[in-house]
Design a protein around this motif. Structure first.
Motif, mmCIF file in Angstrom:
data_model
loop_
_atom_site.group_PDB
_atom_site.id
_atom_site.type_symbol
_atom_site.label_atom_id
_atom_site.label_comp_id
_atom_site.label_asym_id
_atom_site.label_seq_id
_atom_site.Cartn_x
_atom_site.Cartn_y
_atom_site.Cartn_z
ATOM 1 N N GLU A 198 0.827 -1.211 0.000
ATOM 2 C CA GLU A 198 0.000 0.000 0.000
ATOM 3 C C GLU A 198 0.853 1.248 0.000
ATOM 4 N N GLY A 199 0.478 2.202 -0.832
ATOM 5 C CA GLY A 199 1.192 3.470 -0.874
ATOM 6 C C GLY A 199 2.510 3.414 -1.607
ATOM 7 N N PHE A 200 2.776 2.331 -2.300
ATOM 8 C CA PHE A 200 4.053 2.178 -2.992
ATOM 9 C C PHE A 200 4.143 3.063 -4.223
ATOM 10 N N GLY A 201 2.994 3.401 -4.811
ATOM 11 C CA GLY A 201 3.003 4.255 -5.999
ATOM 12 C C GLY A 201 3.219 3.455 -7.260
ATOM 13 N N LYS A 202 3.217 4.141 -8.379
ATOM 14 C CA LYS A 202 3.381 3.481 -9.671
ATOM 15 C C LYS A 202 4.839 3.085 -9.871
ATOM 16 N N THR A 203 5.046 1.827 -10.246
ATOM 17 C CA THR A 203 6.405 1.334 -10.496
ATOM 18 C C THR A 203 6.383 0.408 -11.705
ATOM 19 N N ASP A 204 7.584 0.070 -12.169
ATOM 20 C CA ASP A 204 7.709 -0.898 -13.266
ATOM 21 C C ASP A 204 7.864 -2.320 -12.750
ATOM 22 N N ILE A 205 7.740 -2.509 -11.452
ATOM 23 C CA ILE A 205 7.893 -3.844 -10.862
ATOM 24 C C ILE A 205 6.680 -4.715 -11.221
ATOM 25 N N ARG A 206 6.947 -5.942 -11.585
ATOM 26 C CA ARG A 206 5.874 -6.896 -11.880
ATOM 27 C C ARG A 206 5.452 -7.567 -10.574
ATOM 28 N N TRP A 207 4.362 -7.109 -9.968
ATOM 29 C CA TRP A 207 3.895 -7.628 -8.688
ATOM 30 C C TRP A 207 3.098 -8.919 -8.896
ATOM 31 N N GLU A 208 3.018 -9.708 -7.828
ATOM 32 C CA GLU A 208 2.321 -11.003 -7.851
ATOM 33 C C GLU A 208 2.842 -11.869 -8.998
ATOM 34 N N SER A 209 4.140 -11.829 -9.179
ATOM 35 C CA SER A 209 4.798 -12.597 -10.227
ATOM 36 C C SER A 209 4.962 -14.051 -9.791
ATOM 37 N N PHE A 210 5.330 -14.897 -10.747
ATOM 38 C CA PHE A 210 5.590 -16.309 -10.434
ATOM 39 C C PHE A 210 6.971 -16.505 -9.810
ATOM 40 N N ASN A 211 7.812 -15.447 -9.802
ATOM 41 C CA ASN A 211 9.125 -15.535 -9.151
ATOM 42 C C ASN A 211 9.605 -14.136 -8.780
ATOM 43 N N ASN A 212 10.733 -14.079 -8.041
ATOM 44 C CA ASN A 212 11.373 -12.813 -7.690
ATOM 45 C C ASN A 212 12.576 -12.593 -8.602
ATOM 46 N N VAL A 213 12.664 -11.419 -9.213
ATOM 47 C CA VAL A 213 13.759 -11.095 -10.130
ATOM 48 C C VAL A 213 14.283 -9.698 -9.785
ATOM 49 N N SER A 214 15.623 -9.546 -9.822
ATOM 50 C CA SER A 214 16.232 -8.253 -9.521
ATOM 51 C C SER A 214 17.325 -7.943 -10.523
ATOM 52 N N PHE A 215 17.651 -6.665 -10.670
ATOM 53 C CA PHE A 215 18.840 -6.219 -11.375
ATOM 54 C C PHE A 215 19.806 -5.675 -10.332
ATOM 55 N N LEU A 216 21.091 -5.974 -10.501
ATOM 56 C CA LEU A 216 22.119 -5.462 -9.602
ATOM 57 C C LEU A 216 22.963 -4.442 -10.353
ATOM 58 N N GLU A 217 23.045 -3.224 -9.820
ATOM 59 C CA GLU A 217 23.808 -2.150 -10.455
ATOM 60 C C GLU A 217 24.917 -1.716 -9.509
ATOM 61 N N MET A 218 26.170 -1.799 -9.963
ATOM 62 C CA MET A 218 27.276 -1.391 -9.096
ATOM 63 C C MET A 218 28.552 -1.263 -9.911
ATOM 64 N N SER A 219 29.517 -0.560 -9.344
ATOM 65 C CA SER A 219 30.849 -0.457 -9.937
ATOM 66 C C SER A 219 31.581 -1.782 -9.792
ATOM 67 N N THR A 220 32.513 -2.039 -10.674
ATOM 68 C CA THR A 220 33.336 -3.244 -10.549
ATOM 69 C C THR A 220 34.287 -3.153 -9.356
ATOM 70 N N HIS A 221 34.440 -1.968 -8.767
ATOM 71 C CA HIS A 221 35.308 -1.780 -7.594
ATOM 72 C C HIS A 221 34.492 -1.676 -6.302
ATOM 73 N N THR A 222 33.328 -2.273 -6.295
ATOM 74 C CA THR A 222 32.443 -2.228 -5.139
ATOM 75 C C THR A 222 32.901 -3.177 -4.036
ATOM 76 N N GLY A 223 32.912 -2.672 -2.808
ATOM 77 C CA GLY A 223 33.189 -3.529 -1.658
ATOM 78 C C GLY A 223 34.504 -4.275 -1.775
ATOM 79 N N THR A 224 34.539 -5.476 -1.233
ATOM 80 C CA THR A 224 35.738 -6.313 -1.323
ATOM 81 C C THR A 224 35.879 -6.772 -2.767
ATOM 82 N N HIS A 225 36.964 -6.362 -3.404
ATOM 83 C CA HIS A 225 37.110 -6.611 -4.838
ATOM 84 C C HIS A 225 38.569 -6.859 -5.181
#
Length: 236
Positions: free
Chosen positions: A36-63
């Protein structure tokens, strides 16, 4: 035997150098209803699975940095062999340093016999204690290898890599201003074809432990000069 993780978990609390963005795990699909109150998004809700994109630099964290980071002809991550990331004789040394201090050749000479029998050197400066408590200090004032120390390690030993508990093997701001830039990186990565630098590692957990093997497992990203890793040690 047991295994100890020496990589930091990548998340909102991950400390980055300079202008690198924080890593972002972006939801694409979620199996739950839209909150509730999440607003309009491009997320596919009530999907058959959970899917994510990971965005980061190649020098992120322990690298790791590999030769292509500072050498246009150097090896990229995917060009290295899997054996380049497994170490049978790692050495942990404690070399306490404060703001901007250098790890010198003189600091390393007492360990010369041990380094000569090792394939990977882990340098614990203790400066990582500021990673969470004073992140700006950790980012800006970090200690690092002197040029003489880097040359000593590159020319005298047959190491396959070096790791440190701060953001870079040398202070990033100072290294950018040097001529040529990043001199310690250049000495270490250009003098060894198959060589890695492990940066921003959690080495405090290894203090007082007998280390048998070290594993630094990268994402095999084509053309990458660096990549986050899952690094862990086999210890008694």
């Amino acid at each position: 035997m047991e295994y100890i993780l020496i990589s930091y978990i990548i998340g909102e609390e991950t400390v980055m150098p300079g202008v690198l963005p924080m890593p972002k795990l972006r939801a694409i699909a979620r199996m739950c209803k839209c909150p509730e109150g999440f607003g309009k998004t491009d997320i596919r809700w009530e999907s058959f699975n959970n899917v994510s994109f990971l965005e980061m630099s190649t020098h992120t964290g322990t690298h790791i940095d590999v030769p292509f980071h500072i050498d246009p002809q150097g090896l990229t991550v995917d060009a290295m062999k899997i054996s380049d990331f497994i170490f049978d004789a790692p050495l942990f040394i404690e070399c306490p340093k404060s703001d901007y201090e250098k790890i010198t050749k003189e600091d390393l000479i007492p360990y010369e016999d041990q380094i000569s029998k090792s394939d990977f050197l882990l340098i614990y400066t203790t400066f990582s204690k500021y990673r969470q408590s004073d992140s700006e200090r950790y980012k800006e004032r970090q200690p690092g290898l002197s040029v003489d120390a880097a040359r000593y390690l590159a020319e005298k030993f047959s190491l396959k890599g070096i790791g440190i508990d701060v953001l870079g093997i040398e202070n990033i701001s100072e290294a950018k201003r040097a001529s040529p830039p990043f001199p310690a990186h250049r000495i270490l990565l250009r003098n060894h074809k198959h060589f890695i630098l492990l940066e921003d590692a959690n080495l405090s957990v290894l203090k007082g432990r007998k280390i048998h093997k070290l594993f630094i497992i990268p994402l095999m990203v084509e053309g990458a000069e660096a990549v986050p890793v899952t690094a862990f040690a086999e210890v008694e």
